[in-house]
Design an enzyme around this catalytic site. Structure first.
Site, PDB file in Angstrom:
ATOM      1  N   CYS A 273       7.951  -7.395 -62.752  1.00  0.00           N
ATOM      2  CA  CYS A 273       7.451  -6.675 -61.708  1.00  0.00           C
ATOM      3  C   CYS A 273       7.868  -5.522 -61.554  1.00  0.00           C
ATOM      4  O   CYS A 273       7.100  -4.479 -61.551  1.00  0.00           O
ATOM      5  CB  CYS A 273       8.223  -7.645 -60.628  1.00  0.00           C
ATOM      6  SG  CYS A 273      10.129  -7.600 -60.356  1.00  0.00           S
ATOM      7  N   HIS A 321      12.129  -9.062 -56.199  1.00  0.00           N
ATOM      8  CA  HIS A 321      10.926  -8.719 -56.797  1.00  0.00           C
ATOM      9  C   HIS A 321      10.437  -7.591 -56.108  1.00  0.00           C
ATOM     10  O   HIS A 321      10.794  -6.934 -55.058  1.00  0.00           O
ATOM     11  CB  HIS A 321      10.187  -9.997 -56.439  1.00  0.00           C
ATOM     12  CG  HIS A 321       8.901  -9.950 -56.806  1.00  0.00           C
ATOM     13  ND1 HIS A 321       8.497 -10.207 -58.358  1.00  0.00           N
ATOM     14  CD2 HIS A 321       7.444  -9.839 -56.093  1.00  0.00           C
ATOM     15  CE1 HIS A 321       7.249 -10.084 -58.365  1.00  0.00           C
ATOM     16  NE2 HIS A 321       6.542  -9.906 -57.277  1.00  0.00           N
ATOM     17  N   HIS A 333       1.052  -7.101 -58.410  1.00  0.00           N
ATOM     18  CA  HIS A 333       2.276  -7.226 -58.939  1.00  0.00           C
ATOM     19  C   HIS A 333       2.273  -8.271 -60.007  1.00  0.00           C
ATOM     20  O   HIS A 333       1.334  -8.917 -60.497  1.00  0.00           O
ATOM     21  CB  HIS A 333       3.082  -7.898 -57.908  1.00  0.00           C
ATOM     22  CG  HIS A 333       2.956  -9.544 -57.296  1.00  0.00           C
ATOM     23  ND1 HIS A 333       3.694 -10.392 -57.105  1.00  0.00           N
ATOM     24  CD2 HIS A 333       1.707 -10.014 -57.364  1.00  0.00           C
ATOM     25  CE1 HIS A 333       3.214 -11.673 -56.941  1.00  0.00           C
ATOM     26  NE2 HIS A 333       1.937 -11.467 -57.088  1.00  0.00           N
TER      27      HIS A 333
END
Length: 359
Positions: A273, A321, A333
């Site tokens: 990510c 994240h 993402h």
């Protein structure tokens, strides 16, 4: 329009259409079980669905732990690279200092040999003993300069030796820190692999129909969260336009759609990510921290209503994240192992806050 851009726009349209056309809570109920006499693996009761929901939550928790460990791994990797660079710089300073010390020692040795040849009698004494006071006066200035040069030489020798000792100590400390960082990285890697292995073990035990149902539950949970986020009216307040750098970052991220998630990866073939977001902004000419936690710590925080394409949304209380906002309530993402870089609803996960790399 490029193929990647078309894919991005299509996914954006889907993210928006799902929310706009479906009343909140209607489309996201748990799928009805569809019993099949020929398949003993199909869920047949609400209890079965509840069991699958528990499985989904357990898998999410395992992948979340893996994401936390991945951030620790990436942080250790980034720190190790910085420490290695500093060790190289210190090594160059030590080499240069040693060369200077050798040169000064050579000069000091020459001065000592000269003194030995004159029997240890200074030039001033030699001039005075020569019986030529006029000659002594003529050379007095030169003798003073040589005295000063000798004192400077001794002083520089001492300073150079101190510098070398300081550089050596600093290099030793960096080596120790580097070794400690390697241990942390190895421990983080072990935790990552353990969590991913546990999650995949659970997934592998599921029959094909159960895995399909599990994926439906995952998507339903994400869509429900997105709907609740948008139903607050937050999107009505978000009207910021991307900066030039933000447009470049979004374009880079869009070009990575479909590439697999691999923990610790930062392209070009795969990403995690924060590897995706950091590389996107590097491509836009604005380097940012490598990990989502450091992106949260170091980049300027922005109110959600002021969000614009290119900004980064940090997720979960531990900032484990990150996704890039691309407008219309959507992000790009790299979700987790087993998934690919994709477009998702910005509100589909627990949002911690928004940061802006080019504030």
């Amino acid at each position: 329009m490029s193929k990647r851009s078309t894919t991005t726009m299509t996914a954006l349209a889907l993210v928006c259409a799902v929310t706009v056309l479906t009343p909140a809570g209607a489309a996201y109920a748990k799928p009805d079980p569809k019993p099949s006499p020929s398949s003993s693996s199909d869920p047949k009761t609400p209890e079965d669905l509840q069991d699958l929901e528990a499985v989904r939550k357990k898998i999410d928790k395992l992948y979340h732990r893996a994401a936390v460990a991945t951030d620790e791994y990436n942080a250790a990797e980034e720190k190790a690279a910085d420490q290695s660079e500093q060790i190289v710089k210190l090594a160059r300073k030590i080499a240069a200092g040693q060369a200077e010390l050798d040169r000064l020692n050579s000069r000091a040795g020459a001065a000592a040999r000269e003194q030995y040849r004159t029997g240890g009698i200074s030039r001033e004494a030699q001039f005075m003993l020569s019986g030529d006071p006029g000659g002594f006066l003529d050379h007095a200035g030169r003798a003073h300069q040589e005295q000063q040069a000798t004192r400077n030489l001794i002083s520089r020798l001492g300073e150079t030796q101190k510098d070398l000792a300081k550089y050596a100590d600093a290099a030793s400390d960096k080596w120790k820190a580097l070794d400690e960082g390697r241990k942390k990285k190895a421990a983080a890697k072990k935790r990552i692999e353990k969590q991913i292995k546990a999650a995949r073990k659970i997934e592998d035990r599921l029959a094909k129909k159960e895995r399909e149902r599990l994926r439906e539950l995952e998507e339903a949970a994400e869509q429900k969260a997105q709907t609740e986020w948008l139903s607050s009216g937050v999107l009505d307040e978000i009207s910021g336009k991307a900066s030039d750098a933000g447009k470049k970052a979004v374009a880079y991220a869009s070009d990575q759609l479909g590439k697999p998630y691999v923990w610790g990866a930062e392209g070009p073939k795969s990403f995690d990510c924060s590897g995706l977001t950091s590389q996107a902004w590097a491509a836009a000419g604005k380097p940012i921290p490598r990990t989502s936690q450091e992106q949260w710590k170091q980049l300027e925080h922005i109110d959600i209503k002021d969000m614009r394409p290119g900004d980064l949304i940090i997720y979960h209380d531990d900032a484990s994240h990150v996704g890039m906002y691309i407008g219309k309530g959507a992000i790009i993402h790299a979700p987790r192992p087993g998934r690919t870089v994709t477009v998702a609803g910005a509100g589909s996960m627990a949002m911690l806050g928004v940061v802006r790399p080019d504030a």
